[in-house]
Design an enzyme around this catalytic site. Structure first.
Site, short mmCIF file in Angstrom:
data_model
loop_
_atom_site.label_atom_id
_atom_site.label_comp_id
_atom_site.label_asym_id
_atom_site.label_seq_id
_atom_site.Cartn_x
_atom_site.Cartn_y
_atom_site.Cartn_z
CE LYS A 121 4.52 7.97 -0.93
NZ LYS A 121 5.41 7.43 -1.94
CE LYS A 205 1.73 1.66 1.36
NZ LYS A 205 2.11 1.89 0.04
CE LYS A 208 10.73 0.52 -0.38
NZ LYS A 208 10.84 1.18 -1.67
P1 TYM Z 1 7.13 1.01 -4.19
O1 TYM Z 1 8.60 1.23 -4.40
O2 TYM Z 1 6.46 1.76 -3.09
O3 TYM Z 1 6.84 -0.52 -3.93
C1 TYM Z 1 7.35 -1.54 -4.77
C2 TYM Z 1 6.33 -2.64 -4.97
O4 TYM Z 1 5.99 -3.21 -3.70
C3 TYM Z 1 4.57 -3.22 -3.53
N1 TYM Z 1 4.26 -3.03 -2.10
C4 TYM Z 1 3.47 -3.85 -1.40
N2 TYM Z 1 2.81 -4.98 -1.73
C5 TYM Z 1 2.10 -5.60 -0.75
N3 TYM Z 1 2.02 -5.14 0.52
C6 TYM Z 1 2.68 -4.02 0.91
N4 TYM Z 1 2.61 -3.59 2.17
C7 TYM Z 1 3.44 -3.32 -0.07
N5 TYM Z 1 4.20 -2.19 -0.05
C8 TYM Z 1 4.69 -2.03 -1.30
C9 TYM Z 1 4.08 -2.04 -4.36
O5 TYM Z 1 2.72 -2.18 -4.71
C10 TYM Z 1 4.99 -2.12 -5.57
O6 TYM Z 1 4.51 -3.08 -6.51
N6 TYM Z 1 4.93 3.74 -7.75
C11 TYM Z 1 5.60 2.48 -7.50
C12 TYM Z 1 6.83 2.25 -8.34
C13 TYM Z 1 6.64 2.41 -9.81
C14 TYM Z 1 5.98 1.48 -10.67
C15 TYM Z 1 6.08 2.06 -11.98
C16 TYM Z 1 5.31 0.29 -10.48
C17 TYM Z 1 7.09 3.44 -10.57
N7 TYM Z 1 6.78 3.23 -11.88
C18 TYM Z 1 5.55 1.41 -13.10
C19 TYM Z 1 4.76 -0.35 -11.60
C20 TYM Z 1 4.88 0.22 -12.88
C21 TYM Z 1 6.04 2.46 -6.03
O7 TYM Z 1 6.19 3.50 -5.41
O8 TYM Z 1 6.33 1.23 -5.55
#
Ligand code: TYM
Length: 343
Positions: A121, A205, A208
């Site tokens: 990032k 991957k 968004k």
């Molecule tokens: P975020 O908002 O990027 O994504 C949300 C969830 O979607 C999953 N994900 C995917 N799974 C499969 N294939 C993909 N291409 C894909 N893209 C996204 C992510 O793994 C996630 O589960 N850091 C985290 C948010 C967060 C969090 C936490 C998660 C903040 N605090 C505490 C668990 C526990 C994030 O940016 O997810």
């Protein structure tokens, strides 16, 4: 589910979060939301829209507020029951920020410097990245441990952050001579859908932030849009193989087989048994049908839920109160453990 740390004896609790940074896609659905909805049946679950994480990169205030409601609506449209699971916004519960600071003093620079997401990032110019972007995984550990959560359903991309959460919990327990105070949270990553790739490039991957909308299926896409995107999805001229091993190096094809398997809740081998030897034409039509069945009802429900912001706000207010009622006593215990005045 197994006990995450053999000697932690607190209750099992599930926590996960999603950033309010744009419309959700199929990866978020299969990697996270679908699992959340299943887990609420069997576990105490807490799900969070992580707006504190979102501001690690610049956000427009109005857009942030809108996106926070939209992600909440997506949770509800996907089938999350806010009476059963707790659904709330991170910034509404102060425990997250307070515990993040405390954990900053347990986490080591070297641990954070190894985080690949920061490297991706921040790009080449990491001197200009916010400190928050670097510190992001520490806040993530605080999210989970403010509730002493034991299990964390996430996609594969969050694996390294989850390992860091375990390191931080272990280090805190050791630093403050408080064995078993925090559980070592266990990631729930297994199963098809944990890593959904871009439809345009099977080595990246689904995300968004990809500039091309053709790279992803959004939860808001209608049947025609889904059909068009799957038709254009990258595959290769070889026929569909007989075994998953033969999909190695065929990233686009492997991704579509994985999506099919995740939606149909079968194994990759089951999918290959049905389509081996054929080209991608018939397979893509069947995949489109599965996607339309799974995604378009969510999109329609999303429109309905989005039309009632007062309901969304009521869900979030109730969720924040219930989340705070769990986190506040844990933070009090943390304060006592550290020796803060008045604790
Ligand atoms: P975020 O908002 O990027 O994504 C949300 C969830 O979607 C999953 N994900 C995917 N799974 C499969 N294939 C993909 N291409 C894909 N893209 C996204 C992510 O793994 C996630 O589960 N850091 C985290 C948010 C967060 C969090 C936490 C998660 C903040 N605090 C505490 C668990 C526990 C994030 O940016 O997810």
């Amino acid at each position: 589910m197994s006990n995450p740390s053999a000697d932690y004896n607190g209750p099992e609790r599930v926590f996960s979060g999603v950033q309010p940074t744009g419309a959700l896609h199929l990866g978020n659905y299969l990697g996270a939301l679908k699992k959340f909805v299943a887990l609420q049946e069997s576990h105490d679950c807490i799900f969070c829209v992580v707006d504190l994480h979102a501001i690690t990169i610049p956000q427009d205030p109005k857009t942030l507020a809108d996106n926070t409601r939209k992600i909440t609506a997506a949770f509800l449209a996907a089938g999350l029951d806010p009476k059963r699971a707790i659904l709330f916004v991170q910034s509404a519960v102060k425990a997250h920020s307070e515990l993040a600071w405390i954990f900053n003093c347990s986490a080591r620079m070297g641990w954070l410097e190894r985080m690949t997401q920061f490297k991706d990032k921040a790009g080449k110019d990491k001197e200009r990245a916010s400190v928050g972007l670097f510190d992001y995984p520490v806040l993530q550990a605080a999210d989970i441990l403010a509730y002493k959560a034991t299990h964390v359903p996430v996609g594969e991309d969050q694996k390294q952050h989850l390992e860091l959460s375990r390191d931080i919990a272990e280090r805190f327990n050791r630093d403050y001579n408080a064995p078993r105070f925090f559980p070592l949270p266990e990631p729930l990553i297994k199963g098809p859908g944990a890593r959904i790739m871009s439809l345009k490039d099977g080595t990246k991957k689904m995300s968004k932030s990809d500039a091309s909308d053709l790279s992803r299926i959004n939860l808001e896409d209608d049947a025609d849009t889904i059909a068009r995107k799957i038709k254009k999805a990258r595959t290769d001229p070889e026929p569909i193989p007989h075994s998953p091993g033969e999909l190695k190096g065929r990233d686009g094809a492997a991704n579509l087989v994985g999506i099919y398997a995740a939606l149909a809740e079968v194994s990759d081998q089951d999918v290959l048994d049905e389509y081996a030897g054929q080209g991608f034409g018939i397979f893509k039509s069947a995949l489109t049908e599965l996607l339309v069945q799974a995604i378009t009802p969510i999109g329609e429900e999303l429109t309905r839920v989005n039309a009632d912001p007062a309901h969304i706000d009521a869900v979030l207010k109730d969720g924040a109160e219930r989340a705070n009622a769990i986190a506040a006593p844990i933070i009090d215990e943390v304060r006592q453990t550290i020796g803060f005045w008045g604790a």
